[in-house]
Scaffold this motif. Structure first.
Motif, PDB file in Angstrom:
ATOM      1  N   ALA A  49       3.984  44.906 -17.785  1.00  0.00           N
ATOM      2  CA  ALA A  49       2.988  44.142 -17.028  1.00  0.00           C
ATOM      3  C   ALA A  49       3.705  43.174 -16.082  1.00  0.00           C
ATOM      4  CB  ALA A  49       2.084  43.384 -17.989  1.00  0.00           C
ATOM      5  N   THR A  50       2.920  42.423 -15.346  1.00  0.00           N
ATOM      6  CA  THR A  50       3.521  41.461 -14.425  1.00  0.00           C
ATOM      7  C   THR A  50       3.823  40.156 -15.153  1.00  0.00           C
ATOM      8  OG1 THR A  50       2.357  42.423 -12.569  1.00  0.00           O
ATOM      9  CG2 THR A  50       3.167  40.188 -12.287  1.00  0.00           C
ATOM     10  N   ALA A  51       5.088  39.737 -15.124  1.00  0.00           N
ATOM     11  CA  ALA A  51       5.483  38.480 -15.767  1.00  0.00           C
ATOM     12  C   ALA A  51       5.466  37.367 -14.736  1.00  0.00           C
ATOM     13  CB  ALA A  51       6.868  38.616 -16.376  1.00  0.00           C
ATOM     14  N   ASP A  52       5.037  36.184 -15.145  1.00  0.00           N
ATOM     15  CA  ASP A  52       4.941  35.078 -14.201  1.00  0.00           C
ATOM     16  C   ASP A  52       6.050  34.072 -14.393  1.00  0.00           C
ATOM     17  OD1 ASP A  52       2.600  35.416 -12.508  1.00  0.00           O
ATOM     18  OD2 ASP A  52       1.576  35.619 -14.445  1.00  0.00           O
ATOM     19  N   LEU A  53       6.445  33.507 -13.270  1.00  0.00           N
ATOM     20  CA  LEU A  53       7.535  32.550 -13.256  1.00  0.00           C
ATOM     21  C   LEU A  53       7.102  31.435 -12.308  1.00  0.00           C
ATOM     22  CD1 LEU A  53      10.536  32.498 -14.213  1.00  0.00           C
ATOM     23  CD2 LEU A  53      11.112  33.425 -11.988  1.00  0.00           C
ATOM     24  N   ALA A  54       7.253  30.176 -12.719  1.00  0.00           N
ATOM     25  CA  ALA A  54       6.893  29.083 -11.817  1.00  0.00           C
ATOM     26  C   ALA A  54       8.157  28.379 -11.350  1.00  0.00           C
ATOM     27  CB  ALA A  54       5.969  28.093 -12.524  1.00  0.00           C
ATOM     28  N   VAL A  55       8.239  28.134 -10.054  1.00  0.00           N
ATOM     29  CA  VAL A  55       9.371  27.387  -9.511  1.00  0.00           C
ATOM     30  C   VAL A  55       8.809  26.144  -8.837  1.00  0.00           C
ATOM     31  CG1 VAL A  55      11.336  27.447  -7.952  1.00  0.00           C
ATOM     32  CG2 VAL A  55      10.629  29.518  -9.123  1.00  0.00           C
ATOM     33  N   ILE A  56       9.298  24.972  -9.261  1.00  0.00           N
ATOM     34  CA  ILE A  56       8.834  23.714  -8.686  1.00  0.00           C
ATOM     35  C   ILE A  56       9.942  23.184  -7.795  1.00  0.00           C
ATOM     36  CG2 ILE A  56       8.187  21.328  -9.228  1.00  0.00           C
ATOM     37  CD1 ILE A  56       7.434  23.057 -12.041  1.00  0.00           C
ATOM     38  N   LEU A  57       9.591  22.865  -6.553  1.00  0.00           N
ATOM     39  CA  LEU A  57      10.626  22.471  -5.596  1.00  0.00           C
ATOM     40  C   LEU A  57      10.305  21.118  -4.986  1.00  0.00           C
ATOM     41  CD1 LEU A  57      10.242  25.968  -4.609  1.00  0.00           C
ATOM     42  CD2 LEU A  57      12.610  25.176  -4.645  1.00  0.00           C
ATOM     43  N   ASP A  58      11.363  20.420  -4.565  1.00  0.00           N
ATOM     44  CA  ASP A  58      11.204  19.104  -3.977  1.00  0.00           C
ATOM     45  C   ASP A  58      10.845  19.244  -2.502  1.00  0.00           C
ATOM     46  OD1 ASP A  58      11.327  16.557  -3.092  1.00  0.00           O
ATOM     47  OD2 ASP A  58      13.338  16.123  -3.840  1.00  0.00           O
ATOM     48  N   GLY A  59       9.577  19.015  -2.178  1.00  0.00           N
ATOM     49  CA  GLY A  59       9.120  19.169  -0.804  1.00  0.00           C
ATOM     50  C   GLY A  59       9.605  18.065   0.121  1.00  0.00           C
ATOM     51  N   ARG A  60      10.188  16.990  -0.433  1.00  0.00           N
ATOM     52  CA  ARG A  60      10.739  15.952   0.429  1.00  0.00           C
ATOM     53  C   ARG A  60      11.898  16.494   1.248  1.00  0.00           C
ATOM     54  NH1 ARG A  60      11.397  11.646  -4.245  1.00  0.00           N
ATOM     55  NH2 ARG A  60      11.536  13.629  -5.303  1.00  0.00           N
ATOM     56  N   ARG A  61      12.548  17.490   0.689  1.00  0.00           N
ATOM     57  CA  ARG A  61      13.626  18.135   1.459  1.00  0.00           C
ATOM     58  C   ARG A  61      13.175  19.573   1.671  1.00  0.00           C
ATOM     59  NH1 ARG A  61      18.704  17.140  -2.142  1.00  0.00           N
ATOM     60  NH2 ARG A  61      17.241  17.006  -3.861  1.00  0.00           N
ATOM     61  N   SER A  62      12.130  19.753   2.467  1.00  0.00           N
ATOM     62  CA  SER A  62      11.461  21.051   2.470  1.00  0.00           C
ATOM     63  C   SER A  62      12.344  22.154   3.019  1.00  0.00           C
ATOM     64  CB  SER A  62      10.145  20.974   3.225  1.00  0.00           C
ATOM     65  OG  SER A  62      10.360  20.663   4.574  1.00  0.00           O
TER      66      SER A  62
END
Lengths: 370, 376
Positions: free
Chosen positions: A114-127
């Protein structure tokens, strides 16, 4: 007429510039230092990335993803946490630029096809940097996806993209930046030397002495134009040598064409410098005037960010920027061996700018004198 | 004792008043404190953008089949590309050399057959390495477009083409506007200009003209003299900063999520090393030309290039990372960006402020010693 006079004037200008050891230093050491420091500093590449991982997955696929990230050369450290609050804090305080959250079902989903999910959180201050980090993580994840059971099934029909980098096979950022800095540092020095030359004489009162001498106005101006051109050529030569021998940048095009174009570039800049000099009453005003031209000229030239990204009305303004044209020439001659026709096409606007600024500066002088 | 103290306060106030008159009268201080900040902010608000606009590319279809046309349609629909279609890669070679396009994408002959037979079909991407940033974007977005196209095709045949789905969350700046971090960063540059460039030039002029020595001959102490110089420029720096913040928020629509208190506390802390540097430069050079050159070299350019404002410090070679540690703007810019985009993160702000004040005290101490020595 007065070739001897002209030579005497040029000699006088050089003496005025080089007599003082401090200003002699300013002409040689800082430009080289700038080239060295900024060439290495001015990179939009992203390396030495720190990430934080919140791994809730007990299976092997989560661990596999982490070890692939650790093995990737762009990443410096991968830290682990179990606490979502710590993750938020690490991003908030810029300890890491990205955090990866692997859910509890990650391995199970992969094994089940099946499709596995992965979350990536990034610092948008340095977009900008975080977008690049996101693309690194995506390509690592794509590699992992290809090795999963579902991925293996798809692999033979998977469309690959094969990239060839022309002109700069390793996409080395210094190859992009150094030729740009050669053009812009030459501009910085050339403009300041010219802008200050007349302002200094005005402040010291020696300009009046020049005016009462038998010299004609155009002779005085010619005498002011020649030394900065020679200094400009000296800097460009120094920088070209540094680019080739220190930075190892290939010089693929014609050096002669580069120097030919550089002549028009320098003349157009000196026109601007004289213009500023004619308007300024003091050295301080001359420096500020030059600065007022330099900053927009650099930012709008395409030195660090492409002109195509600017709004249309601002792009029109860039046509008046000498650096814009010379940048294409320097980069083209170094890396691409651009055809002579293209060099000429970029040199004509430089000559046009010179044809406007020099006479205007001359006219301003006369009108301010009489 | 009290009358002595009162006398001191009066002297200081008189000095501050004198200096303020000079600022208002001098066109160059107006230029640096008002005109330059406006120009810089406009340039960073409108001109300098790291956001990728549509990149022009040449798409070469070496064979024309329903499949390759379908792929071409995906590229045409992409919001990252402006596609010109050709049938021979040589058609675009000159465009790439002369930078009219950012890359050539080649769908080779045999692509359809390879895809049907599952023989590892490939799309070739030729990019202009002379511009590595654009080259990377073209490469990345090509791969992205191709995999979206694949997923659509797979979905039509009820296959799972996405074993792994990545959800990206960009905190603080979900629209990914580079303006949102460039404009706050440029405010630090503006304060460097007022604090270091303007202050060093104005005081160097006093040394040049001998008015500094004249002041020294009065009962004013070196401390009072420097304080009298600093306070007006400190206020001018804060005024410039306020102007810029107003523009950033109301004209450029940069969100402001932190508190005004934090903004002023950080700015005030940053102005200390900026002014200290300006004082020191003027005391060492005593010459306007040299002062301006040194201020540009040691103040403006490092704040611009070595502060993390545009270029990531972590990506620089180690020796340059060490140099960046003595650039005060490096400590201000992340906090300033946070005040705008993230809100008040006091542990981070306090650390930055402590470092900045420390730098400021050291620079002031050296500047005062240099000034006192000049007189003795």
């Amino acid at each position: 007429m007065g070739l001897t006079r002209l030579l005497a004037l040029v000699r006088k200008e050089f003496l005025a510039l080089f007599r003082d050891p401090k200003s002699r230093m300013i002409l040689i050491a800082p430009p080289l230092l700038q080239l060295l420091v900024f060439s290495y500093a001015a990179t939009l590449e992203v390396r030495n990335i720190d990430v934080l991982v919140l791994d809730r997955d007990a299976g092997r696929w989560g661990a596999e993803l982490i070890s692939r990230i650790e093995a990737s050369p762009q990443f410096r450290s991968v830290r682990h946490t179990d606490d979502p609050a710590e993750l938020a804090e690490a991003i908030d305080r810029e300890r890491v630029i990205a955090a990866i959250e692997i859910g509890p079902d990650f391995s199970r989903a992969i094994e089940a096809g099946a499709t596995a999910d992965l979350a990536v959180i990034l610092d948008g201050r340095r977009s900008n940097a975080s977008q690049i980090v996101a693309s690194y993580i995506s390509s690592i994840a794509a590699g992992l996806a290809a090795d999963t059971p579902a991925g293996k099934q798809l692999a033979p029909m998977h469309v690959q993209t094969v990239t060839r980098n022309w002109f700069n096979p390793n996409l080395d950022f210094t190859w992009f930046m150094v030729p740009g800095l050669v053009a812009s540092i030459a501009m910085l020095v050339g403009l300041l030397v010219t802008a200050l030359s007349i302002a200094r004489e005005r402040e010291l009162g020696t300009f009046d002495q020049l005016m009462v001498s038998p010299l004609r106005t155009h002779e005085i101006l010619t005498g002011k134009v020649i030394p900065p051109i020679l200094i400009g050529f000296f800097h460009i030569t120094l920088f070209v040598l540094a680019s080739v021998y220190i930075f190892g940048i290939p010089l693929r095009g014609s050096l002669l064409a580069l120097y030919g174009a550089a002549f028009f570039y320098l003349v157009s800049l000196i026109g601007v410098g004289l213009f500023v000099s004619a308007l300024a009453a003091t050295q301080q005003q001359a420096i500020l005037g030059a600065f007022l031209f330099l900053v927009p000229a650099m930012l709008l030239s395409g030195l660090a960010t492409p002109i195509a990204n600017m709004p249309g009305w601002l792009q029109i303004l860039t046509y008046a920027d000498p650096l814009r044209y010379f940048l294409v020439i320097v980069r083209g001659v170094f890396l691409k061996d651009i055809p002579i026709a293209e060099i000429i096409a970029q040199t004509v606007p430089l000559a046009l700018i010179a044809c406007v600024t020099l006479p205007v500066a001359g006219w301003l002088f006369r009108s301010r004198l009489e | 004792m009290t009358s002595y103290r009162r006398g001191r306060a009066r002297r200081l106030l008189a000095l501050i008043r004198k200096e303020s008159h000079q600022i208002v009268r001098d066109p160059s201080s107006i230029l640096i404190a008002l005109v330059l900040p406006l120009i810089l902010l406009f340039l960073f608000g409108y001109g300098v953008s790291l956001d990728t606009a549509r990149t022009r590319v040449g798409l070469v279809l070496e064979e024309t089949t329903p499949v390759t046309l379908d792929l071409a349609a995906s590229f045409r629909a992409s919001r990252y590309f402006d596609v010109a279609i050709g049938h021979d890669r040589r058609d675009f070679a000159d465009d790439l050399v002369e930078s009219r396009i950012g890359g050539i994408l080649v769908v080779p002959a045999g692509f359809t057959a390879d895809l049907a037979a599952a023989r590892h079909p490939a799309v070739q991407v030729i990019v202009d390495g002379a511009d590595p940033n654009t080259a990377n974007f073209v490469q990345g977005y090509t791969a992205g477009t191709v995999s979206t196209w694949e997923a659509q095709r797979a979905a039509e045949r009820a296959l799972n083409a996405t074993p792994l789905r990545i959800e990206q969350r960009f905190w603080f700046n979900p629209e990914l506007k580079s303006r949102n971090f460039l404009v706050p960063g440029s405010i630090a540059i503006v304060m460097t200009l007022v604090g270091t460039l303007l202050t060093s030039m104005v005081i160097a002029r006093e040394w040049e003209r001998g008015t500094m020595e004249a002041m020294m001959a009065t009962p004013v102490t070196a401390w009072e003299l420097l304080a009298g110089k600093i306070v007006p420029y400190f206020l001018l720096g804060l005024a410039s900063m306020s102007l810029c913040v107003g523009l950033a928020v109301f004209l450029f629509g940069v969100p402001f999520r932190g508190s005004v208190v934090a903004l002023y506390a950080l700015s005030a802390a940053f102005l200390m090393p900026a002014l200290g540097q300006g004082l020191l430069i003027s005391a060492v050079t005593k010459n306007q030309f040299l002062a301006s050159q040194l201020a540009l070299l040691s103040g403006f350019l490092p704040s611009f290039l070595l502060s993390g404002f545009i270029f990531e410090i972590n990506s620089m070679p180690l020796p340059i990372q060490y140099i960046s540690m003595i650039v005060p703007a490096r400590y201000l810019i992340p906090s300033l960006q946070s005040v705008f985009l993230a809100g008040d993160i006091w542990p981070m702000f306090l650390r930055s402020m402590l470092i900045l004040i420390g730098f400021g005290l050291v620079l002031f101490a050296i500047a005062i010693r240099k000034t006192a020595k000049r007189i003795a």
